[in-house]
Design an enzyme around this catalytic site. Structure first.
Site, mmCIF file in Angstrom:
data_model
loop_
_atom_site.group_PDB
_atom_site.id
_atom_site.type_symbol
_atom_site.label_atom_id
_atom_site.label_comp_id
_atom_site.label_asym_id
_atom_site.label_seq_id
_atom_site.Cartn_x
_atom_site.Cartn_y
_atom_site.Cartn_z
ATOM 1 N N GLY A 78 -10.753 -6.878 1.437
ATOM 2 C CA GLY A 78 -10.343 -6.533 0.013
ATOM 3 C C GLY A 78 -10.064 -7.750 -0.762
ATOM 4 N N ASN A 112 0.683 -0.954 -4.425
ATOM 5 C CA ASN A 112 0.660 -0.664 -2.925
ATOM 6 C C ASN A 112 2.015 -0.537 -2.375
ATOM 7 O OD1 ASN A 112 0.292 -3.527 -3.674
ATOM 8 N ND2 ASN A 112 0.652 -4.004 -1.546
ATOM 9 N N GLN A 138 -5.826 0.732 -2.995
ATOM 10 C CA GLN A 138 -5.081 1.959 -2.612
ATOM 11 C C GLN A 138 -5.368 3.147 -3.275
ATOM 12 O OE1 GLN A 138 -2.828 1.988 -0.229
ATOM 13 N NE2 GLN A 138 -2.396 -0.157 0.011
ATOM 14 N N SER A 176 -11.471 -1.547 -0.035
ATOM 15 C CA SER A 176 -11.102 -1.910 1.424
ATOM 16 C C SER A 176 -11.082 -0.911 2.343
ATOM 17 C CB SER A 176 -10.097 -2.529 1.550
ATOM 18 O OG SER A 176 -9.714 -3.363 2.664
ATOM 19 N N ALA A 177 -11.993 -0.971 3.424
ATOM 20 C CA ALA A 177 -12.151 0.185 4.186
ATOM 21 C C ALA A 177 -10.964 0.623 4.835
ATOM 22 C CB ALA A 177 -13.354 -0.099 5.477
ATOM 23 N N HIS A 178 -10.146 -0.309 5.374
ATOM 24 C CA HIS A 178 -8.930 0.188 6.405
ATOM 25 C C HIS A 178 -7.920 0.982 5.973
ATOM 26 C CE1 HIS A 178 -5.793 -2.865 5.829
ATOM 27 N NE2 HIS A 178 -6.592 -3.809 5.334
ATOM 28 N N THR A 211 -24.039 -13.096 7.543
ATOM 29 C CA THR A 211 -24.568 -12.136 8.129
ATOM 30 C C THR A 211 -23.827 -10.706 7.827
ATOM 31 O OG1 THR A 211 -25.730 -13.473 9.666
ATOM 32 C CG2 THR A 211 -25.777 -11.365 10.244
ATOM 33 N N CYS A 214 2.242 -7.036 3.970
ATOM 34 C CA CYS A 214 1.810 -8.418 3.600
ATOM 35 C C CYS A 214 2.873 -9.484 3.329
ATOM 36 C CB CYS A 214 0.807 -8.653 2.570
ATOM 37 S SG CYS A 214 -0.693 -7.248 2.694
HETATM 38 N N1 PLP Z 1 -4.825 -5.128 -2.488
HETATM 39 C C1 PLP Z 1 -4.136 -4.258 -2.215
HETATM 40 C C2 PLP Z 1 -3.639 -3.177 -3.329
HETATM 41 C C3 PLP Z 1 -3.621 -3.923 -0.806
HETATM 42 O O1 PLP Z 1 -2.746 -2.921 -0.472
HETATM 43 C C4 PLP Z 1 -4.395 -4.545 0.490
HETATM 44 C C5 PLP Z 1 -3.816 -4.587 1.561
HETATM 45 O O2 PLP Z 1 -2.845 -4.432 1.819
HETATM 46 C C6 PLP Z 1 -5.492 -5.611 -0.215
HETATM 47 C C7 PLP Z 1 -5.536 -5.744 -1.586
HETATM 48 C C8 PLP Z 1 -5.843 -6.468 0.706
HETATM 49 O O3 PLP Z 1 -6.921 -5.628 1.411
HETATM 50 P P1 PLP Z 1 -7.573 -6.417 2.961
HETATM 51 O O4 PLP Z 1 -6.262 -5.991 3.696
HETATM 52 O O5 PLP Z 1 -8.744 -5.836 3.148
HETATM 53 O O6 PLP Z 1 -7.717 -7.811 2.743
#
Ligand code: PLP
Length: 376
Positions: free
Chosen positions: A69, A149, A179, A197-199, A236, A322
């Protein structure tokens, strides 16, 4: 272990791990190779792209896989500013964006762009009128997240998109919807660029995607190289990650209504249980995503709470994962009293979360409150 930190990352279902393993172990071809192993993999990547695109409500050709992301956020901002380089060097964003957006904006400031950071109110809300009032004739980009988030507040991306069409139709709109996967269709949302973002939905870490809509002429690449992703994002293809992303999206969309009901029920239940704890305050916006709940125990420092519960096998977070160790810019932007701000913690839920887990967490928080002296 009790895991209540889905906004940081979500557990990977077995079916996702299996889909990835099949690719890693059996289908290692490079999609750019011109023999059947490669050509077959290319076809599969396009099928996986279709699955994720369907979940987002867009055309597969509008979706580009990225390494995360964070990359998609960085790329969206750069691409929008390149497209609108003759329009101006003014950017509107919010003070509560993820650091992937905020740090990009700080970098832009150092490069001579003018940034407007919109402050939320004390509930964490930002109004569409506030955003539109900040837009000027030279505003090249508005970047505003869909779901915060740390707080779970839902932001008015669609009304902003509609308002921009009148206020300055050339201004591009980016939304970080990391989110919010499953809560929107990009067509309805109206943003030009959308990050996912996948996770956060049970996919693997290290794979994201950027949607670029019809007003984005051709998104200037962030990475130069072999011209993968239709020439727009070289590197790739991370085939196993993409397979995992598609499987997670498929699982999520197949049960989206049930999951939404489950999460809404959990949030209501959690609020009810947590409010039994003396002093505890719920941080609530006008519109909330169900899976994120921010609360404060004013006077009890959040990092101590997280450590205490962590020692008991309960995973919650103090603000965003983060920002570990540093005060959160999101909580700071709410301008709460110091004691309230220092006690903010985030619980976040997913399809696997149960009421019993919430009971255990509420019990542990209650003991923390009763057994530890407030420090502020
Ligand atoms: N944006 C938001 C709102 C997020 O919560 C996160 C991850 O915590 C990200 C971006 C970043 O995504 P990624 O962990 O895939 O870099």
């Amino acid at each position: 272990m009790i895991y209540l930190d889905y906004a940081a990352t979500a557990p990977v279902p077995q079916a996702v791990a299996d889909a990835m393993y099949e690719v890693l172990a059996g289908q290692f071809g490079n999609p750019s190779s011109q023999y059947p192993l490669g050509l077959e993999m290319k076809k599969r990547v396009e099928l996986w792209r279709r699955t994720v695109a369907e979940a987002l409500g867009c055309e597969p050709k509008q979706l580009f896989f990225t390494s995360c992301g964070t990359e998609a956020d960085n790329w969206a901002i750069r691409a929008a500013l390149w497209q609108n380089r003759h329009l101006g060097r003014h950017v509107v964003t919010t003070a509560v964006e993820h650091s992937a957006v905020l740090e990009s904006c700080k970098w832009l400031e150092r490069e001579g762009y003018e940034l407007t950071y919109l402050a939320p109110d004390q509930n964490g809300d930002i109004q569409a009128e506030q955003v539109l009032a900040a837009v000027r004739p030279d505003t090249a980009l508005v970047s505003m997240m869909l779901v915060n988030n740390e707080l779970g507040n839902l932001y008015p991306v669609r009304p902003v998109a509609q308002g921009l069409a009148e206020k300055n139709p050339r201004t591009l709109l980016h939304t970080d919807a990391v989110q919010g996967f499953g809560l929107f269709s990009v067509k309805r949302l109206g943003a030009d660029l959308v990050t996912v973002s996948a996770h956060k939905i049970g996919g693997p870490k290290g794979i994201g995607a950027l949607y670029a809509g019809p007003r984005v002429k051709s998104p200037k690449p962030l990475l130069a190289g072999g011209g993968q992703e239709s020439g727009f994002r070289s590197g790739t293809e991370a085939t196993a990650q993409i397979a995992g992303f598609a499987k997670a999206a498929e699982l999520r969309m197949g049960r989206q209504m049930d999951i939404a009901d489950h999460l809404a029920g959990l949030r209501t239940y959690a609020i009810q249980r947590l409010l039994e704890i003396p002093d505890l305050q719920i941080l609530n916006g006008a519109a909330q995503a169900s899976h994120i709940l921010a609360v404060s125990l004013p006077g009890w420092p959040s990092q101590n709470i997280v450590n205490d519960l962590g020692g008991q096998g309960i995973c919650i977070s103090a603000g965003s994962a983060c920002h570990q160790g540093k005060p959160s810019h999101v909580v700071a932007a709410l301008r709460l009293p110091k004691r309230t701000a220092s006690g903010v913690i985030r619980l976040s839920f997913g399809p696997e979360t149960t009421r019993e887990e919430i009971d255990d967490c509420a019990g542990a928080l209650r003991r923390h409150h009763d057994q530890r002296m407030p420090m502020l």
